[in-house]
Design a protein around this motif. Structure first.
Motif, short mmCIF file in Angstrom:
data_model
loop_
_atom_site.label_atom_id
_atom_site.label_comp_id
_atom_site.label_asym_id
_atom_site.label_seq_id
_atom_site.Cartn_x
_atom_site.Cartn_y
_atom_site.Cartn_z
N LEU A 16 0.83 -1.21 0.00
CA LEU A 16 0.00 0.00 0.00
C LEU A 16 0.86 1.26 0.00
N PHE A 17 1.91 1.30 0.81
CA PHE A 17 2.78 2.48 0.81
C PHE A 17 3.48 2.64 -0.54
N SER A 18 3.89 1.54 -1.14
CA SER A 18 4.51 1.59 -2.47
C SER A 18 3.51 2.11 -3.50
N MET A 19 2.27 1.64 -3.43
CA MET A 19 1.22 2.08 -4.34
C MET A 19 0.96 3.57 -4.18
N ILE A 20 0.88 4.05 -2.94
CA ILE A 20 0.63 5.47 -2.69
C ILE A 20 1.74 6.31 -3.30
N GLU A 21 2.97 5.90 -3.08
CA GLU A 21 4.11 6.63 -3.64
C GLU A 21 4.05 6.68 -5.17
N GLN A 22 3.73 5.54 -5.78
CA GLN A 22 3.64 5.48 -7.25
C GLN A 22 2.49 6.35 -7.77
N LEU A 23 1.35 6.30 -7.12
CA LEU A 23 0.21 7.11 -7.56
C LEU A 23 0.53 8.60 -7.47
N ARG A 24 1.22 8.99 -6.41
CA ARG A 24 1.62 10.40 -6.27
C ARG A 24 2.57 10.81 -7.40
N LYS A 25 3.53 9.96 -7.69
CA LYS A 25 4.48 10.25 -8.77
C LYS A 25 3.77 10.41 -10.11
N ASN A 26 2.70 9.64 -10.28
CA ASN A 26 1.95 9.68 -11.54
C ASN A 26 0.86 10.74 -11.56
N GLY A 27 0.81 11.59 -10.51
CA GLY A 27 -0.16 12.68 -10.47
C GLY A 27 -1.58 12.25 -10.21
N PHE A 28 -1.77 11.27 -9.34
CA PHE A 28 -3.11 10.80 -9.00
C PHE A 28 -3.99 11.98 -8.62
N PRO A 29 -5.14 12.14 -9.27
CA PRO A 29 -5.96 13.34 -9.08
C PRO A 29 -6.67 13.44 -7.73
N GLU A 30 -6.82 12.35 -7.02
CA GLU A 30 -7.56 12.38 -5.76
C GLU A 30 -6.59 12.27 -4.58
N ALA A 31 -5.76 13.30 -4.42
CA ALA A 31 -4.72 13.31 -3.38
C ALA A 31 -5.32 13.19 -1.99
N GLY A 32 -6.52 13.74 -1.78
CA GLY A 32 -7.18 13.64 -0.47
C GLY A 32 -7.46 12.20 -0.09
N ASN A 33 -7.83 11.38 -1.06
CA ASN A 33 -8.07 9.96 -0.79
C ASN A 33 -6.78 9.26 -0.38
N LEU A 34 -5.68 9.62 -1.03
CA LEU A 34 -4.38 9.02 -0.66
C LEU A 34 -4.00 9.42 0.77
N ALA A 35 -4.24 10.67 1.12
CA ALA A 35 -3.91 11.15 2.47
C ALA A 35 -4.75 10.42 3.52
N ARG A 36 -6.01 10.18 3.23
CA ARG A 36 -6.87 9.47 4.18
C ARG A 36 -6.40 8.03 4.36
N LEU A 37 -5.98 7.40 3.26
CA LEU A 37 -5.47 6.04 3.35
C LEU A 37 -4.18 6.02 4.18
N GLU A 38 -3.30 6.98 3.95
CA GLU A 38 -2.07 7.08 4.75
C GLU A 38 -2.38 7.26 6.22
N ASP A 39 -3.37 8.08 6.53
CA ASP A 39 -3.77 8.29 7.93
C ASP A 39 -4.23 6.97 8.56
N GLU A 40 -5.02 6.21 7.82
CA GLU A 40 -5.49 4.93 8.34
C GLU A 40 -4.32 3.97 8.57
N LEU A 41 -3.39 3.93 7.62
CA LEU A 41 -2.24 3.05 7.78
C LEU A 41 -1.38 3.46 8.97
N ALA A 42 -1.25 4.77 9.18
CA ALA A 42 -0.42 5.28 10.29
C ALA A 42 -0.98 4.86 11.65
N ARG A 43 -2.29 4.71 11.76
CA ARG A 43 -2.87 4.36 13.05
C ARG A 43 -3.14 2.86 13.18
N SER A 44 -2.75 2.11 12.17
CA SER A 44 -3.04 0.68 12.20
C SER A 44 -2.01 -0.11 13.00
N GLU A 45 -2.42 -1.28 13.42
CA GLU A 45 -1.52 -2.24 14.06
C GLU A 45 -0.99 -3.13 12.94
#
Length: 138
Positions: A16-45
C-alpha cells in the motif's frame, strides 16, 4: 469512525505504501483519498499475515457490508486500484469505501465521509480472506 487500531498485514502495508508513492508520482488526481489512506495506515496495528484475525478485512478480501441508513447489503472485494471494477463490486482501497473498511473486523460499524455525506456501514461477514485461506501473496 472507530478510533481503535485496525489491523493491516506487513505484506499489505508494504504494497500500500509503495502504491501510494507510485500514484503520487503519476499525479493521481484524488490526493485527499491518498492522504486518508495514509492516515489509516499510520494508526493501524501492523501484523504478520499469520497473525491477522480471520475476521479482518485485508486486501483482496470479499466482504458483506450493510449500509446502516437504508439496510442495503453490499458484497464487495477490496482491491488495488488497477483491479477495481465497479460492475463486479471490486472496490479500490483508494476509494472512500475501500479505505473505510480496510483493517476493520466483522461486527464493526464504521462512519466514513463519502461523496454525498457521512455514511455508516457495518461489516457483516468476511466471505473470503486470503490470509485465512493460506493465500499469503494475493
Amino acid at each position: 469512525m472507530l478510533q481503535g487500531a485496525i489491523q493491516v498485514t506487513s505484506f499489505d502495508m508494504d504494497r500500500l505504501f509503495s502504491m501510494i508513492e507510485q500514484l503520487r508520482k503519476n499525479g493521481f488526481p484524488e490526493a485527499g483519498n491518498l492522504a486518508r489512506l495514509e492516515d489509516e495506515l499510520a494508526r493501524s496495528e501492523e501484523v504478520t499475515s499469520e497473525q491477522v484475525g480471520a475476521d479482518v478485512v485485508t486486501m483482496n478480501s470479499r466482504v458483506l457490508l450493510r449500509d446502516e441508513a437504508n439496510g442495503h447489503e453490499i458484497h464487495c472485494t477490496l482491491v488495488f486500484p488497477t483491479d477495481a471494477d465497479a460492475s463486479a463490486n471490486r472496490i479500490s482501497v483508494v476509494a472512500p469505501l475501500g479505505t473505510a473498511i480496510l483493517g476493520y473486523r466483522v461486527g464493526d460499524v464504521i462512519d466514513w465521509a463519502m461523496p454525498g455525506g457521512v455514511r455508516q456501514y457495518k461489516i457483516l461477514k468476511v466471505d473470503y480472506q486470503p490470509e485465512a485461506a493460506g493465500d499469503f501473496h494475493l
